[in-house]
Design a protein around this motif. Structure first.
Motif, PDB file in Angstrom:
ATOM      1  N   VAL A  39       0.840  -1.205   0.000  1.00 55.30           N
ATOM      2  CA  VAL A  39       0.000   0.000   0.000  1.00 55.30           C
ATOM      3  C   VAL A  39       0.870   1.248   0.000  1.00 55.30           C
ATOM      4  O   VAL A  39       0.602   2.219  -0.723  1.00 55.30           O
ATOM      5  CB  VAL A  39      -0.962  -0.003   1.205  1.00 55.30           C
ATOM      6  CG1 VAL A  39      -1.663   1.350   1.354  1.00 55.30           C
ATOM      7  CG2 VAL A  39      -2.007  -1.104   1.041  1.00 55.30           C
ATOM      8  N   ALA A  40       1.931   1.228   0.793  1.00 55.22           N
ATOM      9  CA  ALA A  40       2.842   2.374   0.842  1.00 55.22           C
ATOM     10  C   ALA A  40       3.474   2.620  -0.525  1.00 55.22           C
ATOM     11  O   ALA A  40       3.578   3.770  -0.984  1.00 55.22           O
ATOM     12  CB  ALA A  40       3.917   2.138   1.896  1.00 55.22           C
ATOM     13  N   LYS A  41       3.905   1.557  -1.195  1.00 50.33           N
ATOM     14  CA  LYS A  41       4.514   1.697  -2.527  1.00 50.33           C
ATOM     15  C   LYS A  41       3.541   2.314  -3.513  1.00 50.33           C
ATOM     16  O   LYS A  41       3.908   3.178  -4.327  1.00 50.33           O
ATOM     17  CB  LYS A  41       4.966   0.327  -3.041  1.00 50.33           C
ATOM     18  CG  LYS A  41       6.202  -0.226  -2.358  1.00 50.33           C
ATOM     19  CD  LYS A  41       6.548  -1.595  -2.925  1.00 50.33           C
ATOM     20  CE  LYS A  41       7.726  -2.220  -2.189  1.00 50.33           C
ATOM     21  NZ  LYS A  41       8.006  -3.597  -2.701  1.00 50.33           N
ATOM     22  N   VAL A  42       2.292   1.880  -3.455  1.00 53.67           N
ATOM     23  CA  VAL A  42       1.270   2.414  -4.363  1.00 53.67           C
ATOM     24  C   VAL A  42       1.051   3.898  -4.098  1.00 53.67           C
ATOM     25  O   VAL A  42       0.971   4.701  -5.034  1.00 53.67           O
ATOM     26  CB  VAL A  42      -0.053   1.641  -4.201  1.00 53.67           C
ATOM     27  CG1 VAL A  42      -1.230   2.438  -4.763  1.00 53.67           C
ATOM     28  CG2 VAL A  42       0.037   0.302  -4.899  1.00 53.67           C
ATOM     29  N   ALA A  43       0.960   4.269  -2.824  1.00 49.76           N
ATOM     30  CA  ALA A  43       0.729   5.677  -2.482  1.00 49.76           C
ATOM     31  C   ALA A  43       1.872   6.541  -2.991  1.00 49.76           C
ATOM     32  O   ALA A  43       1.640   7.611  -3.573  1.00 49.76           O
ATOM     33  CB  ALA A  43       0.569   5.826  -0.969  1.00 49.76           C
ATOM     34  N   VAL A  44       3.109   6.092  -2.812  1.00 41.28           N
ATOM     35  CA  VAL A  44       4.273   6.847  -3.282  1.00 41.28           C
ATOM     36  C   VAL A  44       4.242   6.975  -4.802  1.00 41.28           C
ATOM     37  O   VAL A  44       4.539   8.032  -5.363  1.00 41.28           O
ATOM     38  CB  VAL A  44       5.585   6.162  -2.831  1.00 41.28           C
ATOM     39  CG1 VAL A  44       6.787   6.797  -3.512  1.00 41.28           C
ATOM     40  CG2 VAL A  44       5.728   6.251  -1.314  1.00 41.28           C
ATOM     41  N   LYS A  45       3.857   5.909  -5.484  1.00 44.38           N
ATOM     42  CA  LYS A  45       3.806   5.920  -6.951  1.00 44.38           C
ATOM     43  C   LYS A  45       2.765   6.893  -7.474  1.00 44.38           C
ATOM     44  O   LYS A  45       2.963   7.549  -8.504  1.00 44.38           O
ATOM     45  CB  LYS A  45       3.505   4.510  -7.457  1.00 44.38           C
ATOM     46  CG  LYS A  45       3.612   4.363  -8.968  1.00 44.38           C
ATOM     47  CD  LYS A  45       3.392   2.924  -9.391  1.00 44.38           C
ATOM     48  CE  LYS A  45       3.509   2.776 -10.901  1.00 44.38           C
ATOM     49  NZ  LYS A  45       3.295   1.368 -11.324  1.00 44.38           N
TER      50      LYS A  45
END
Length: 307
Positions: free
Chosen positions: A201-207
């Motif tokens: 989820v964190a990776k998606v938000a950063v992307k």
């Protein structure tokens, strides 16, 4: 760590000097060590720093208008600028003047006429200390699991951006994200799987957050926050919705959710000039938006609008 910091070519030194000749001399001495920019007055220096903080300031003592000493005190009094080291450049280095330098918050001083080797060594040393401090701060501001910024840094950055955007009469958007039914997910699949879901989820938000000044934070547990400076209602809601859709698109199985996959809900609030008195109120409104997104069925974003 200090000895390993050798390349300072991307560090920026701001020269505050009303003599064009002295500007050129200082700049020539530092050529090849770091980037250099120059302004003619203390007032320009403060404005420059507010827009693009340098890594070090070389400040002339005597300037037209505000003195270098006054500028140093002003910069040291600003939370967003007081970590910038300031070296005074002065023709008078008697004991009393040295005391005034230290009292104003300077880290060092250099006498005129300039000795090139002394200048370079002093600047190199203080740039290394600044780089080391920045690296240590960065480590202390990151969440070890998700590798996004942590709650401590969110509290600091949110206050700083709120004041800055208020001063510039711009908007600051806050997005609060929460993983739906995360406790049930942990109960069903275990905490290791839960950790993996948090990281994804964190990776998606950063992307989904693309601009350099936009940032993602782990707010606590399964909750994340996003700060979007100078972003409108529509822009902030669009980014929140893109995160919601992207998390659903991960298709992480979640048998205890009606969606059958991991989803997030998002609350959005935008602090406009004159709307909110403090940053705590802005965060509270984003939380209220998150509550509404949950109440309306989850897996969606809700914009809290004062209008």
């Amino acid at each position: 760590m200090f000895k390993e910091i050798d390349d300072l070519s991307d560090s920026l030194v701001l020269i505050v000097e009303d003599s064009a000749l002295t500007q050129k001399v200082l700049g020539a001495c530092l050529d090849g060590l770091c980037r250099v920019d120059a302004v003619d007055s203390a007032e320009e220096a403060i404005n420059y720093c507010l827009k693009s903080p340098p890594d070090l300031i070389l400040m002339d003592w005597i300037l037209g208008g505000m003195t270098g000493l006054e500028a140093c005190k002003k910069i040291q009094a600003m939370d967003e600028l007081n970590d910038i080291p300031i070296i005074f450049v002065t023709s008078n280095t008697n004991e009393n003047q040295q005391e005034l330098c230290w009292d104003a918050g300077a880290v060092d001083f250099l006498g005129k006429p300039i000795v090139a080797r002394t200048l370079v060594n002093r600047v190199r040393t203080h740039l290394k200390y600044k780089r080391q401090t920045d690296i240590l701060k960065q480590y202390s501001f990151f969440d070890g699991l998700t590798e996004v910024f942590n709650r401590r840094y969110f509290d600091m950055e949110c206050k700083r951006l709120f004041r800055q955007n208020l001063r510039q009469q711009q908007c600051l958007a806050v997005v609060m994200l929460d993983i739906d039914y995360f406790k049930l997910f942990n109960d069903e699949y275990g905490h290791l799987q839960g950790d993996d879901a948090l990281k994804e989820v964190a990776k998606v938000a950063v992307k989904m957050v693309n601009r350099p000044l936009d940032s993602v934070f782990r707010y606590g547990g399964e909750e994340f926050a996003v700060l979007l400076p100078n972003t409108s209602d529509d822009g902030a809601l669009k980014i929140a919705q893109s995160i919601v859709h992207a998390v659903r698109g991960l298709e992480i199985p979640h048998g205890k959710s009606e969606f059958d996959v991991v989803t997030v809900s998002a609350g959005v609030a935008v602090g406009k000039y004159g709307v909110y008195d403090n940053v705590e109120e802005l965060i509270q409104k984003a939380d209220e938006g998150l509550y509404m997104a949950k109440s309306n069925g989850r897996d969606q974003a809700f914009l809290f609008n004062e209008n």
